[in-house]
Motif scaffolding. Sequence first.
Motif, mmCIF file in Angstrom:
data_model
loop_
_atom_site.group_PDB
_atom_site.id
_atom_site.type_symbol
_atom_site.label_atom_id
_atom_site.label_comp_id
_atom_site.label_asym_id
_atom_site.label_seq_id
_atom_site.Cartn_x
_atom_site.Cartn_y
_atom_site.Cartn_z
ATOM 1 N N THR A 123 41.189 32.117 32.101
ATOM 2 C CA THR A 123 42.198 31.948 33.139
ATOM 3 C C THR A 123 43.166 33.124 33.166
ATOM 4 O O THR A 123 43.552 33.607 34.237
ATOM 5 N N ALA A 124 43.531 33.608 31.990
ATOM 6 C CA ALA A 124 44.468 34.730 31.913
ATOM 7 C C ALA A 124 43.874 35.984 32.540
ATOM 8 O O ALA A 124 44.571 36.727 33.240
ATOM 9 N N VAL A 125 42.596 36.245 32.292
ATOM 10 C CA VAL A 125 41.966 37.444 32.836
ATOM 11 C C VAL A 125 41.649 37.260 34.320
ATOM 12 O O VAL A 125 42.024 38.084 35.164
ATOM 13 N N THR A 126 40.962 36.179 34.644
ATOM 14 C CA THR A 126 40.389 36.022 35.976
ATOM 15 C C THR A 126 41.399 35.574 37.018
ATOM 16 O O THR A 126 41.294 35.961 38.185
ATOM 17 N N TYR A 127 42.389 34.794 36.625
ATOM 18 C CA TYR A 127 43.433 34.380 37.573
ATOM 19 C C TYR A 127 44.716 35.190 37.403
ATOM 20 O O TYR A 127 45.151 35.891 38.322
ATOM 21 N N LEU A 128 45.305 35.149 36.211
ATOM 22 C CA LEU A 128 46.575 35.855 36.031
ATOM 23 C C LEU A 128 46.406 37.366 36.170
ATOM 24 O O LEU A 128 47.353 38.057 36.553
ATOM 25 N N GLY A 129 45.223 37.883 35.898
ATOM 26 C CA GLY A 129 44.984 39.304 36.141
ATOM 27 C C GLY A 129 45.218 39.675 37.590
ATOM 28 O O GLY A 129 45.763 40.742 37.903
ATOM 29 N N TYR A 130 44.819 38.785 38.508
ATOM 30 C CA TYR A 130 45.068 39.013 39.935
ATOM 31 C C TYR A 130 46.551 38.852 40.265
ATOM 32 O O TYR A 130 47.108 39.595 41.079
ATOM 33 N N VAL A 131 47.180 37.868 39.630
ATOM 34 C CA VAL A 131 48.607 37.630 39.870
ATOM 35 C C VAL A 131 49.423 38.846 39.435
ATOM 36 O O VAL A 131 50.274 39.342 40.187
ATOM 37 N N ALA B 14 32.427 32.501 46.802
ATOM 38 C CA ALA B 14 32.127 31.218 47.437
ATOM 39 C C ALA B 14 32.575 30.070 46.536
ATOM 40 O O ALA B 14 32.856 28.958 47.013
ATOM 41 N N LEU B 15 32.667 30.345 45.234
ATOM 42 C CA LEU B 15 33.084 29.324 44.276
ATOM 43 C C LEU B 15 34.590 29.096 44.286
ATOM 44 O O LEU B 15 35.092 28.294 43.505
ATOM 45 N N SER B 16 35.317 29.784 45.163
ATOM 46 C CA SER B 16 36.750 29.521 45.300
ATOM 47 C C SER B 16 37.002 28.242 46.091
ATOM 48 O O SER B 16 38.127 27.733 46.119
ATOM 49 N N GLN B 17 35.965 27.736 46.746
ATOM 50 C CA GLN B 17 36.099 26.493 47.498
ATOM 51 C C GLN B 17 35.049 25.462 47.110
ATOM 52 O O GLN B 17 35.096 24.324 47.572
ATOM 53 N N ARG B 18 34.087 25.887 46.275
ATOM 54 C CA ARG B 18 33.004 24.996 45.885
ATOM 55 C C ARG B 18 32.670 25.203 44.411
ATOM 56 O O ARG B 18 32.058 26.179 44.027
ATOM 57 N N GLY B 19 33.147 24.294 43.555
ATOM 58 C CA GLY B 19 32.861 24.403 42.139
ATOM 59 C C GLY B 19 31.421 24.043 41.820
ATOM 60 O O GLY B 19 30.789 23.240 42.524
ATOM 61 N N ILE B 20 30.882 24.663 40.761
ATOM 62 C CA ILE B 20 29.513 24.383 40.339
ATOM 63 C C ILE B 20 29.490 24.127 38.832
ATOM 64 O O ILE B 20 30.427 24.501 38.124
ATOM 65 N N PRO B 21 28.435 23.497 38.313
ATOM 66 C CA PRO B 21 28.357 23.257 36.870
ATOM 67 C C PRO B 21 28.336 24.558 36.075
ATOM 68 O O PRO B 21 27.964 25.613 36.598
ATOM 69 N N LEU B 22 28.735 24.483 34.815
ATOM 70 C CA LEU B 22 28.664 25.574 33.837
ATOM 71 C C LEU B 22 29.696 26.674 34.063
ATOM 72 O O LEU B 22 29.748 27.625 33.293
ATOM 73 N N GLN B 23 30.511 26.558 35.114
ATOM 74 C CA GLN B 23 31.476 27.607 35.401
ATOM 75 C C GLN B 23 32.854 27.031 35.731
ATOM 76 O O GLN B 23 33.539 27.496 36.643
ATOM 77 N N SER B 24 33.272 26.025 34.983
ATOM 78 C CA SER B 24 34.551 25.366 35.297
ATOM 79 C C SER B 24 35.726 26.321 35.170
ATOM 80 O O SER B 24 36.654 26.291 35.998
ATOM 81 N N ALA B 25 35.725 27.186 34.164
ATOM 82 C CA ALA B 25 36.851 28.107 33.989
ATOM 83 C C ALA B 25 36.899 29.135 35.118
ATOM 84 O O ALA B 25 37.968 29.414 35.677
ATOM 85 N N TYR B 26 35.751 29.676 35.459
ATOM 86 C CA TYR B 26 35.677 30.681 36.520
ATOM 87 C C TYR B 26 36.004 30.060 37.877
ATOM 88 O O TYR B 26 36.794 30.623 38.654
#
Length: 337
Positions: free
Chosen positions: A111-119, A143-155
Amino acid sequence: MARLSGRVVVVTGASGGVGRAVARELGRRGARVALIARGTAGLGAAAVDVGVEGGSGQVYEADVADYDEVRKAAEKIEAEMGPISVWINTAFSSVFAKFKDISPEEFSRTTAVTYLGYVWGTKVALDLMRSRGTGAIVQTGSALSQRGIPLQSAYCGAKHAIKGFSESVRTELLGDGSDIQVTLVQLPAVNTPQFEWVLSKLRRHPQPVPPIYQPEVAARAIVYAAEHPERKEYWVGMSTAATLLAQRVAPALVDRYLARTGVSSQQTDEKPPSDVSNLWDPADETTDYGAHGTFDQRSHAHSPQVWLSWHRRPVLLTLAAGTAAGALAALGRRLRR
Protein backbone atom coordinates in the motif's frame (compact mmCIF):
# COMPACT_ATOMS: atom_id res chain seq x y z
CA MET A 1 0.98 20.30 -23.17
CA ALA A 2 0.69 19.14 -26.79
CA ARG A 3 4.46 18.93 -27.28
CA LEU A 4 6.87 17.32 -24.83
CA SER A 5 10.08 18.07 -26.71
CA GLY A 6 12.50 19.86 -24.41
CA ARG A 7 10.15 19.66 -21.43
CA VAL A 8 11.09 18.08 -18.10
CA VAL A 9 9.00 14.95 -17.46
CA VAL A 10 9.30 12.86 -14.29
CA VAL A 11 8.63 9.11 -14.42
CA THR A 12 8.46 7.10 -11.21
CA GLY A 13 9.12 3.38 -11.48
CA ALA A 14 11.21 4.16 -14.54
CA SER A 15 13.74 1.36 -14.19
CA GLY A 16 11.53 -1.43 -15.55
CA GLY A 17 8.19 -2.50 -16.98
CA VAL A 18 5.68 0.13 -18.05
CA GLY A 19 7.76 2.96 -16.56
CA ARG A 20 10.74 1.88 -18.63
CA ALA A 21 8.66 1.80 -21.82
CA VAL A 22 7.25 5.24 -20.96
CA ALA A 23 10.79 6.60 -20.57
CA ARG A 24 11.72 5.31 -24.02
CA GLU A 25 8.57 6.77 -25.57
CA LEU A 26 9.32 10.13 -23.99
CA GLY A 27 12.82 9.93 -25.44
CA ARG A 28 11.29 9.57 -28.89
CA ARG A 29 9.38 12.80 -28.23
CA GLY A 30 12.62 14.60 -27.35
CA ALA A 31 11.68 15.07 -23.69
CA ARG A 32 14.10 15.63 -20.85
CA VAL A 33 13.25 12.68 -18.61
CA ALA A 34 13.88 12.50 -14.87
CA LEU A 35 13.96 8.82 -13.95
CA ILE A 36 12.95 7.89 -10.40
CA ALA A 37 13.27 4.36 -8.99
CA ARG A 38 15.40 2.32 -6.59
CA GLY A 39 17.23 -0.11 -8.90
CA THR A 40 20.64 1.22 -9.95
CA ALA A 41 21.13 -1.13 -12.91
CA GLY A 42 17.63 -0.56 -14.27
CA LEU A 43 17.84 3.21 -13.86
CA GLY A 44 21.19 3.45 -15.62
CA ALA A 45 19.95 1.38 -18.54
CA ALA A 46 16.76 3.46 -18.72
CA ALA A 47 18.78 6.67 -19.02
CA VAL A 48 20.73 5.11 -21.90
CA ASP A 49 17.45 4.10 -23.57
CA VAL A 50 16.13 7.65 -23.39
CA GLY A 51 19.30 9.01 -24.99
CA VAL A 52 19.26 6.41 -27.76
CA GLU A 53 15.70 7.41 -28.61
CA GLY A 54 16.62 11.08 -28.95
CA GLY A 55 15.86 12.56 -25.54
CA SER A 56 17.97 13.06 -22.44
CA GLY A 57 17.60 11.19 -19.17
CA GLN A 58 18.90 11.75 -15.67
CA VAL A 59 18.74 9.27 -12.79
CA TYR A 60 17.33 10.01 -9.32
CA GLU A 61 17.25 7.16 -6.82
CA ALA A 62 14.32 7.30 -4.42
CA ASP A 63 11.81 5.05 -2.68
CA VAL A 64 8.42 6.48 -3.65
CA ALA A 65 6.93 5.19 -0.38
CA ASP A 66 9.06 7.77 1.46
CA TYR A 67 7.69 11.31 1.07
CA ASP A 68 10.96 12.98 2.04
CA GLU A 69 12.90 11.00 -0.57
CA VAL A 70 10.39 11.93 -3.29
CA ARG A 71 10.44 15.60 -2.30
CA LYS A 72 14.24 15.76 -2.24
CA ALA A 73 14.42 14.04 -5.63
CA ALA A 74 11.95 16.52 -7.12
CA GLU A 75 13.82 19.53 -5.72
CA LYS A 76 17.04 18.16 -7.15
CA ILE A 77 15.37 17.60 -10.53
CA GLU A 78 14.22 21.21 -10.71
CA ALA A 79 17.63 22.47 -9.64
CA GLU A 80 19.46 20.37 -12.24
CA MET A 81 16.99 20.03 -15.11
CA GLY A 82 14.53 22.90 -14.74
CA PRO A 83 10.79 23.24 -14.03
CA ILE A 84 8.82 19.99 -14.10
CA SER A 85 6.07 20.09 -16.74
CA VAL A 86 4.69 16.55 -16.35
CA TRP A 87 4.80 14.04 -13.51
CA ILE A 88 3.95 10.42 -14.42
CA ASN A 89 3.35 7.93 -11.60
CA THR A 90 3.93 4.29 -12.57
CA ALA A 91 5.86 2.80 -9.62
CA PHE A 92 4.25 -0.09 -7.75
CA SER A 93 4.86 -3.38 -5.99
CA SER A 94 2.55 -6.17 -4.90
CA VAL A 95 2.08 -9.64 -3.47
CA PHE A 96 0.56 -12.55 -5.40
CA ALA A 97 -1.29 -14.49 -2.71
CA LYS A 98 -4.66 -14.99 -1.14
CA PHE A 99 -5.43 -12.30 1.43
CA LYS A 100 -5.23 -14.81 4.29
CA ASP A 101 -1.61 -15.54 3.35
CA ILE A 102 -0.39 -11.92 3.23
CA SER A 103 1.25 -10.60 6.38
CA PRO A 104 0.29 -7.18 7.74
CA GLU A 105 3.81 -5.94 6.97
CA GLU A 106 3.57 -7.10 3.34
CA PHE A 107 0.14 -5.53 2.87
CA SER A 108 1.29 -2.26 4.44
CA ARG A 109 4.41 -2.10 2.27
CA THR A 110 2.41 -2.77 -0.92
CA THR A 111 0.00 0.00 0.00
CA ALA A 112 2.83 2.39 0.83
CA VAL A 113 4.52 1.86 -2.54
CA THR A 114 1.55 1.42 -4.85
CA TYR A 115 -0.88 3.92 -3.31
CA LEU A 116 1.07 6.35 -1.14
CA GLY A 117 3.80 6.49 -3.79
CA TYR A 118 1.23 8.12 -6.07
CA VAL A 119 0.01 10.39 -3.28
CA TRP A 120 3.50 11.64 -2.46
CA GLY A 121 4.41 12.06 -6.13
CA THR A 122 1.22 14.02 -6.74
CA LYS A 123 1.70 16.20 -3.66
CA VAL A 124 5.30 17.05 -4.55
CA ALA A 125 4.40 17.76 -8.18
CA LEU A 126 1.49 20.03 -7.21
CA ASP A 127 3.60 21.94 -4.68
CA LEU A 128 6.07 22.76 -7.45
CA MET A 129 3.54 23.36 -10.24
CA ARG A 130 1.20 25.66 -8.29
CA SER A 131 3.65 28.54 -8.31
CA ARG A 132 3.70 28.37 -12.11
CA GLY A 133 -0.01 27.63 -12.48
CA THR A 134 0.47 24.92 -15.10
CA GLY A 135 1.46 21.28 -15.43
CA ALA A 136 0.08 17.78 -15.79
CA ILE A 137 0.02 14.70 -13.56
CA VAL A 138 -0.63 11.31 -15.14
CA GLN A 139 -1.67 8.44 -12.89
CA THR A 140 -1.10 4.94 -14.23
CA GLY A 141 -4.21 3.05 -13.25
CA SER A 142 -5.64 -0.35 -14.06
CA ALA A 143 -8.87 -2.07 -14.95
CA LEU A 144 -8.46 -3.45 -11.43
CA SER A 145 -9.12 0.03 -10.02
CA GLN A 146 -12.82 -0.72 -10.41
CA ARG A 147 -12.85 -4.52 -10.48
CA GLY A 148 -11.00 -6.53 -7.84
CA ILE A 149 -9.74 -10.02 -8.64
CA PRO A 150 -8.44 -12.93 -6.52
CA LEU A 151 -4.76 -13.11 -5.46
CA GLN A 152 -4.27 -9.35 -5.77
CA SER A 153 -6.12 -7.81 -2.83
CA ALA A 154 -3.28 -5.45 -1.91
CA TYR A 155 -2.75 -4.25 -5.47
CA CYS A 156 -6.48 -3.91 -6.24
CA GLY A 157 -7.06 -2.00 -3.02
CA ALA A 158 -4.26 0.43 -3.90
CA LYS A 159 -5.53 0.95 -7.44
CA HIS A 160 -9.06 1.60 -6.18
CA ALA A 161 -7.60 4.16 -3.78
CA ILE A 162 -5.62 5.86 -6.55
CA LYS A 163 -8.79 6.40 -8.56
CA GLY A 164 -10.68 7.95 -5.66
CA PHE A 165 -7.71 10.07 -4.63
CA SER A 166 -7.14 11.33 -8.18
CA GLU A 167 -10.81 12.25 -8.64
CA SER A 168 -10.74 14.22 -5.39
CA VAL A 169 -7.61 16.17 -6.37
CA ARG A 170 -8.95 16.76 -9.88
CA THR A 171 -12.18 18.26 -8.58
CA GLU A 172 -10.26 20.51 -6.16
CA LEU A 173 -8.13 21.83 -9.02
CA LEU A 174 -11.22 22.41 -11.16
CA GLY A 175 -12.88 24.24 -8.28
CA ASP A 176 -9.82 26.46 -7.89
CA GLY A 177 -9.85 27.29 -11.59
CA SER A 178 -6.33 25.84 -11.90
CA ASP A 179 -4.77 24.97 -15.24
CA ILE A 180 -2.96 22.01 -13.68
CA GLN A 181 -4.43 18.78 -15.06
CA VAL A 182 -4.77 15.33 -13.47
CA THR A 183 -5.63 12.37 -15.68
CA LEU A 184 -5.86 8.62 -15.13
CA VAL A 185 -4.86 5.89 -17.61
CA GLN A 186 -6.55 2.54 -16.96
CA LEU A 187 -4.33 -0.29 -18.23
CA PRO A 188 -5.05 -3.93 -19.12
CA ALA A 189 -2.78 -6.91 -18.33
CA VAL A 190 0.73 -6.00 -19.48
CA ASN A 191 3.79 -8.14 -20.18
CA THR A 192 6.26 -6.70 -17.67
CA PRO A 193 8.92 -8.14 -15.34
CA GLN A 194 6.47 -7.78 -12.46
CA PHE A 195 5.62 -11.47 -12.82
CA GLU A 196 9.27 -12.33 -12.26
CA TRP A 197 10.02 -10.04 -9.33
CA VAL A 198 6.80 -9.36 -7.42
CA LEU A 199 6.58 -11.34 -4.18
CA SER A 200 4.61 -14.51 -4.96
CA LYS A 201 3.30 -17.19 -2.62
CA LEU A 202 1.71 -19.21 -5.41
CA ARG A 203 2.66 -22.77 -6.27
CA ARG A 204 2.93 -21.92 -9.94
CA HIS A 205 4.40 -19.05 -11.97
CA PRO A 206 2.12 -15.97 -11.92
CA GLN A 207 0.96 -14.49 -15.20
CA PRO A 208 -1.16 -11.57 -16.44
CA VAL A 209 -4.83 -12.39 -17.04
CA PRO A 210 -5.10 -12.79 -20.84
CA PRO A 211 -5.34 -10.98 -23.19
CA ILE A 212 -1.88 -9.56 -22.56
CA TYR A 213 -0.48 -6.37 -24.09
CA GLN A 214 3.11 -5.27 -24.59
CA PRO A 215 4.34 -2.41 -22.38
CA GLU A 216 4.77 -0.19 -25.45
CA VAL A 217 0.96 -0.16 -25.88
CA ALA A 218 0.62 1.18 -22.35
CA ALA A 219 3.52 3.62 -22.83
CA ARG A 220 2.06 5.19 -25.97
CA ALA A 221 -1.27 5.67 -24.18
CA ILE A 222 0.35 7.19 -21.09
CA VAL A 223 2.46 9.63 -23.12
CA TYR A 224 -0.59 10.54 -25.20
CA ALA A 225 -2.41 11.31 -21.94
CA ALA A 226 0.52 13.50 -20.89
CA GLU A 227 0.09 15.43 -24.13
CA HIS A 228 -3.71 15.57 -23.73
CA PRO A 229 -4.33 15.64 -19.95
CA GLU A 230 -7.66 17.43 -20.16
CA ARG A 231 -9.59 14.14 -20.35
CA LYS A 232 -10.41 12.68 -16.93
CA GLU A 233 -9.67 9.06 -17.82
CA TYR A 234 -8.31 6.91 -20.64
CA TRP A 235 -9.02 3.21 -21.13
CA VAL A 236 -6.37 1.05 -22.78
CA GLY A 237 -7.24 -2.23 -24.48
CA MET A 238 -10.54 -3.85 -25.32
CA SER A 239 -10.24 -6.07 -22.25
CA THR A 240 -10.13 -2.98 -20.01
CA ALA A 241 -13.22 -1.54 -21.68
CA ALA A 242 -15.05 -4.88 -21.40
CA THR A 243 -14.08 -5.29 -17.74
CA LEU A 244 -15.14 -1.81 -16.70
CA LEU A 245 -18.41 -1.99 -18.62
CA ALA A 246 -19.23 -5.46 -17.25
CA GLN A 247 -18.57 -4.19 -13.74
CA ARG A 248 -21.12 -1.42 -14.27
CA VAL A 249 -23.79 -3.70 -15.72
CA ALA A 250 -23.49 -6.97 -13.76
CA PRO A 251 -20.95 -6.77 -10.91
CA ALA A 252 -22.37 -9.74 -8.99
CA LEU A 253 -22.16 -11.93 -12.09
CA VAL A 254 -18.53 -10.86 -12.55
CA ASP A 255 -17.87 -11.81 -8.91
CA ARG A 256 -19.07 -15.36 -9.54
CA TYR A 257 -17.16 -15.64 -12.80
CA LEU A 258 -13.89 -14.54 -11.16
CA ALA A 259 -14.49 -16.85 -8.20
CA ARG A 260 -14.41 -19.76 -10.69
CA THR A 261 -11.65 -18.59 -13.04
CA GLY A 262 -9.62 -15.86 -11.32
CA VAL A 263 -7.07 -18.06 -9.56
CA SER A 264 -6.23 -20.41 -12.44
CA SER A 265 -6.12 -17.61 -15.05
CA GLN A 266 -3.30 -15.90 -13.15
CA GLN A 267 -0.96 -18.91 -13.10
CA THR A 268 0.92 -20.89 -15.72
CA ASP A 269 1.80 -24.58 -15.53
CA GLU A 270 5.43 -23.71 -14.78
CA LYS A 271 7.21 -23.60 -11.45
CA PRO A 272 7.31 -20.23 -9.67
CA PRO A 273 10.26 -17.91 -10.38
CA SER A 274 13.31 -17.59 -8.14
CA ASP A 275 13.29 -15.92 -4.75
CA VAL A 276 13.76 -12.47 -6.32
CA SER A 277 11.27 -9.96 -4.90
CA ASN A 278 11.14 -6.18 -5.16
CA LEU A 279 8.75 -5.59 -2.29
CA TRP A 280 11.43 -4.56 0.21
CA ASP A 281 14.52 -4.16 -1.95
CA PRO A 282 14.92 -3.35 -5.66
CA ALA A 283 15.14 -6.45 -7.85
CA ASP A 284 17.10 -4.52 -10.47
CA GLU A 285 19.88 -3.23 -8.23
CA THR A 286 22.49 -5.23 -10.18
CA THR A 287 20.42 -6.80 -12.98
CA ASP A 288 18.54 -4.87 -15.66
CA TYR A 289 15.18 -6.53 -16.37
CA GLY A 290 14.08 -4.04 -19.04
CA ALA A 291 10.48 -3.35 -19.99
CA HIS A 292 9.30 -6.80 -21.10
CA GLY A 293 8.38 -9.88 -19.12
CA THR A 294 8.48 -13.47 -20.36
CA PHE A 295 5.20 -13.45 -22.29
CA ASP A 296 6.30 -11.81 -25.57
CA GLN A 297 4.87 -14.54 -27.79
CA ARG A 298 1.43 -14.18 -26.21
CA SER A 299 1.29 -10.37 -26.08
CA HIS A 300 -0.38 -7.86 -28.40
CA ALA A 301 1.80 -5.06 -29.76
CA HIS A 302 -1.16 -2.87 -30.75
CA SER A 303 -4.68 -2.07 -29.58
CA PRO A 304 -7.34 -0.85 -32.05
CA GLN A 305 -9.38 0.28 -29.04
CA VAL A 306 -6.67 2.79 -28.11
CA TRP A 307 -6.73 4.30 -31.61
CA LEU A 308 -10.52 4.57 -31.44
CA SER A 309 -10.26 6.23 -28.02
CA TRP A 310 -7.83 8.84 -29.31
CA HIS A 311 -10.00 9.55 -32.37
CA ARG A 312 -13.42 9.06 -30.83
CA ARG A 313 -14.87 12.39 -32.00
CA PRO A 314 -14.11 11.97 -35.72
CA VAL A 315 -15.14 8.30 -35.50
CA LEU A 316 -18.47 9.22 -33.88
CA LEU A 317 -19.02 11.98 -36.43
CA THR A 318 -18.28 9.56 -39.26
CA LEU A 319 -20.67 6.98 -37.82
CA ALA A 320 -23.31 9.64 -37.31
CA ALA A 321 -22.86 10.89 -40.87
CA GLY A 322 -23.09 7.34 -42.17
CA THR A 323 -26.27 6.73 -40.18
CA ALA A 324 -27.80 9.97 -41.40
CA ALA A 325 -26.87 9.20 -45.00
CA GLY A 326 -28.40 5.75 -44.67
CA ALA A 327 -31.58 7.21 -43.23
CA LEU A 328 -31.85 9.77 -46.03
CA ALA A 329 -31.28 7.07 -48.63
CA ALA A 330 -34.01 4.93 -47.10
CA LEU A 331 -36.35 7.92 -47.00
CA GLY A 332 -35.58 8.64 -50.64
CA ARG A 333 -36.41 5.09 -51.64
CA ARG A 334 -39.74 5.31 -49.83
CA LEU A 335 -40.64 8.60 -51.50
CA ARG A 336 -39.89 7.12 -54.92
CA ARG A 337 -42.31 4.28 -54.39
